[in-house]
Scaffold this motif. Sequence first.
Motif, PDB file in Angstrom:
ATOM      1  N   ARG B 241       0.825  -1.205   0.000  1.00  0.00           N
ATOM      2  CA  ARG B 241       0.000   0.000   0.000  1.00  0.00           C
ATOM      3  C   ARG B 241       0.858   1.254   0.000  1.00  0.00           C
ATOM      4  O   ARG B 241       0.469   2.271  -0.578  1.00  0.00           O
ATOM      5  CB  ARG B 241      -0.905  -0.004   1.217  1.00  0.00           C
ATOM      6  N   ASP B 245      -0.030   4.031  -2.620  1.00  0.00           N
ATOM      7  CA  ASP B 245      -0.290   5.389  -2.108  1.00  0.00           C
ATOM      8  C   ASP B 245       0.617   6.413  -2.791  1.00  0.00           C
ATOM      9  O   ASP B 245       0.208   7.544  -3.046  1.00  0.00           O
ATOM     10  CB  ASP B 245      -0.049   5.454  -0.598  1.00  0.00           C
ATOM     11  N   HIS B 251      -3.667   0.983  -8.069  1.00  0.00           N
ATOM     12  CA  HIS B 251      -4.382   0.501  -6.894  1.00  0.00           C
ATOM     13  C   HIS B 251      -4.670  -1.006  -6.973  1.00  0.00           C
ATOM     14  O   HIS B 251      -4.599  -1.711  -5.979  1.00  0.00           O
ATOM     15  CB  HIS B 251      -5.681   1.300  -6.811  1.00  0.00           C
ATOM     16  N   ASP B 253      -2.989  -3.363  -7.966  1.00  0.00           N
ATOM     17  CA  ASP B 253      -1.843  -4.248  -7.695  1.00  0.00           C
ATOM     18  C   ASP B 253      -1.599  -4.440  -6.210  1.00  0.00           C
ATOM     19  O   ASP B 253      -0.719  -5.200  -5.812  1.00  0.00           O
ATOM     20  CB  ASP B 253      -0.556  -3.644  -8.295  1.00  0.00           C
ATOM     21  N   GLN B 254      -2.330  -3.711  -5.383  1.00  0.00           N
ATOM     22  CA  GLN B 254      -2.065  -3.742  -3.938  1.00  0.00           C
ATOM     23  C   GLN B 254      -2.446  -5.073  -3.297  1.00  0.00           C
ATOM     24  O   GLN B 254      -3.543  -5.568  -3.477  1.00  0.00           O
ATOM     25  CB  GLN B 254      -2.836  -2.621  -3.250  1.00  0.00           C
ATOM     26  N   GLN B 257      -4.433  -6.504   3.500  1.00  0.00           N
ATOM     27  CA  GLN B 257      -5.715  -6.381   4.195  1.00  0.00           C
ATOM     28  C   GLN B 257      -6.746  -5.627   3.371  1.00  0.00           C
ATOM     29  O   GLN B 257      -7.889  -6.033   3.260  1.00  0.00           O
ATOM     30  CB  GLN B 257      -5.473  -5.644   5.508  1.00  0.00           C
ATOM     31  N   THR B 258      -6.334  -4.498   2.827  1.00  0.00           N
ATOM     32  CA  THR B 258      -7.291  -3.690   2.072  1.00  0.00           C
ATOM     33  C   THR B 258      -7.058  -3.829   0.579  1.00  0.00           C
ATOM     34  O   THR B 258      -7.644  -3.111  -0.219  1.00  0.00           O
ATOM     35  CB  THR B 258      -7.208  -2.209   2.501  1.00  0.00           C
ATOM     36  N   GLY B 259      -6.169  -4.724   0.198  1.00  0.00           N
ATOM     37  CA  GLY B 259      -5.922  -4.967  -1.218  1.00  0.00           C
ATOM     38  C   GLY B 259      -6.351  -6.382  -1.582  1.00  0.00           C
ATOM     39  O   GLY B 259      -7.357  -6.874  -1.120  1.00  0.00           O
ATOM     40  N   GLN B 277      -0.688  -5.573   7.972  1.00  0.00           N
ATOM     41  CA  GLN B 277      -1.736  -5.439   6.948  1.00  0.00           C
ATOM     42  C   GLN B 277      -1.279  -6.013   5.611  1.00  0.00           C
ATOM     43  O   GLN B 277      -2.099  -6.418   4.787  1.00  0.00           O
ATOM     44  CB  GLN B 277      -2.134  -3.975   6.731  1.00  0.00           C
TER      45      GLN B 277
END
Lengths: 251, 329
Positions: B241, B245, B251, B253-254, B257-259, B277
């Motif tokens: 991330r 960022d 985005h 490719d992240q 946890q949030t990707g 994460q």
Amino acid sequence: MKIAVCIKRVPVMETKFAIAADGTRVDDAGLKYDVNDFDLWAIEAGLQLKEKNNNVGEVVAISLGPDAAQEQIRKALAMGADRGILLQAGSTPADGLAVARALAAELKDGGYDLILFGRIAIDSMNQMTGPMVAELLDLPCVTNVFRLDITGTTGRAERALEGASEVVEFPLPALLTIDDGLNKERLPSLKGIMAAKKKPLEVKPAQLGEARVAVQKMVLPPERAAGRILGDSAAAVPELVKLLQTEAKVL
Amino acid sequence: MANVLVFAEVRGGELRKVALEAVTAARQLADLSGGGSVHAVLAGAPGIGAKAEALAQHGADSVLVLEHPGFAQYNPEALAATLAQRLGSGNYGFGVFSATAQGRDLSPRVAAKLGVGLAPDLTGFAVEGGQVVGQHFNMNGKTIATLALSGSPALLSVRPSALQPVVAARPLVTEAITSATDPSASRVKVVELKQGNTGKIDLNDAPVIVAGGRGLKAAENFKLCEDLADAFGNAAVGATRAVTDEGWRPHSDQIGQTGRNVSPNLYIAVGISGAIQHLAGMRTSKTIVAINKDKDAPIFKIADYGIVGDVFDVVPALTAAVKAARAQG
Ligand SMILES: Cc1cc2nc3c(=O)[nH]c(=O)nc-3n(C[C@H](O)[C@H](O)[C@H](O)COP(=O)(O)OP(=O)(O)OC[C@H]3O[C@@H](n4cnc5c(N)ncnc54)[C@H](O)[C@@H]3O)c2cc1C
């Protein structure tokens, strides 16, 4: 513009979890809770849309969960949401549809132009409640939104796929699920925290229906054993390649 | 005995690898429940029917071909209506989806239309007393739940790469079907598909992932990861991330946890610290290699093999060595 943001109280994930004695859930002793990350980005999206609309309208934070979830609603209010609604439920059912039905019953006659969810709740990892609510309310629905533009009653969004994205157009009212990358959430200011105490927070029982999905068992995944450090420079590369060929068999 | 309807995912007119994994899962479910038949839904622009063969090869007894210009792009409203119509006919015990952006958009809509249970993102499953029980990660990947589904049809989605496609050839049988609603009338319209990393293999399909972190220092240094991925030939490039960022990588490719959640055979972490994460999205990889100049970086705690060193020194050497090994192999 009238915007509803559905938020979930979830354990803080930087925690060592243990399984409860009944073997079907995590032990909640000592757990800390916060608003699900993706829902924070949904709140931020709602606040920004209202601000762009010259602050005309309303952002309503809605949560289904235990009484303690009032704390998470207060956080949304401190960020700038106008009012909150808690649909009280002792525990959240594992079945996303049971949750979606209770939320849809609340949202149905609310006259919302937009209903926002986070892409996924990182506790259940169900990633289904938003699209289910959209279906129950017969609303256009776009999931995994990481770019958003609303003009009048038309929306344009970009949604994340695996290694690609889709540009999507839709009419309002609509339901969106918000992905990481759309924004960074604002921190509640001291003034916001004070104001939040006076904002309305309605509490009523959730109308939960029958659940078709149940957690039979919960376990911790096996720990990964720490591996070997092969060296401190490119000199270790031949050893690595050999192990990838002979031991890991991936080359 | 239960028949299974499976949604075969298409993107940009091409069948995705996850479609073959989903058909494999559907075949297993039909066999486990006493031998029902597997029907795969293949939707797209006119001509998509030409892709049906691979589905029969992987165990579909028949391929229901839905051709219409309105399906040239993903059309969630018309697809949900059509799948719900089929699944609600009384013919099916199970509906199977891939746990991809598309499948996780579509399956909840179908479940809500039919008022049935959905077990999402399963990494494994069994049939007990005619019901599906499946394994599903929760708590951000820190716990595994066994979910039990009741009612019929029961819907489930299968995590990409959780099972490998298995050849179970059936004679190719196709049937043209029509959409339950007018595909041109859908309110949600995909106006553009932006394929990332054109020509490169997708993160969820790749047996090898080379992921880069902030240790690479600048966007252009991702060339090091690209070159290593090319040396493997079957690798995709992912990112942390911190990197997305910075705007060094898209985005999508992240990883984390949030990707994206990935489980390749080999994950090479290049200049990645190993924040909790990030680990959440890749700890299920089979073999993990870490290259980091900080010997105390948390990534070494979960890596099978580590090199404490400068990525600008180690990665080019590794690329050359992998090329040489593959040239010999
Ligand atoms: C709510 C939330 C969600 C998040 N979701 C995600 C997520 O999905 N995915 C994710 O990845 N992160 C996520 N993060 C961010 C995460 O906490 C970390 O900040 C991030 O993973 C760090 O990325 P990094 O390892 O690239 O960078 P850094 O932590 O800055 O690490 C860079 C590493 O490179 C090493 N290094 C530097 N130079 C060199 C060199 N020349 N050679 C070798 N090594 C070198 C350093 O020793 C260091 O270990 C999330 C954070 C939050 C708060």
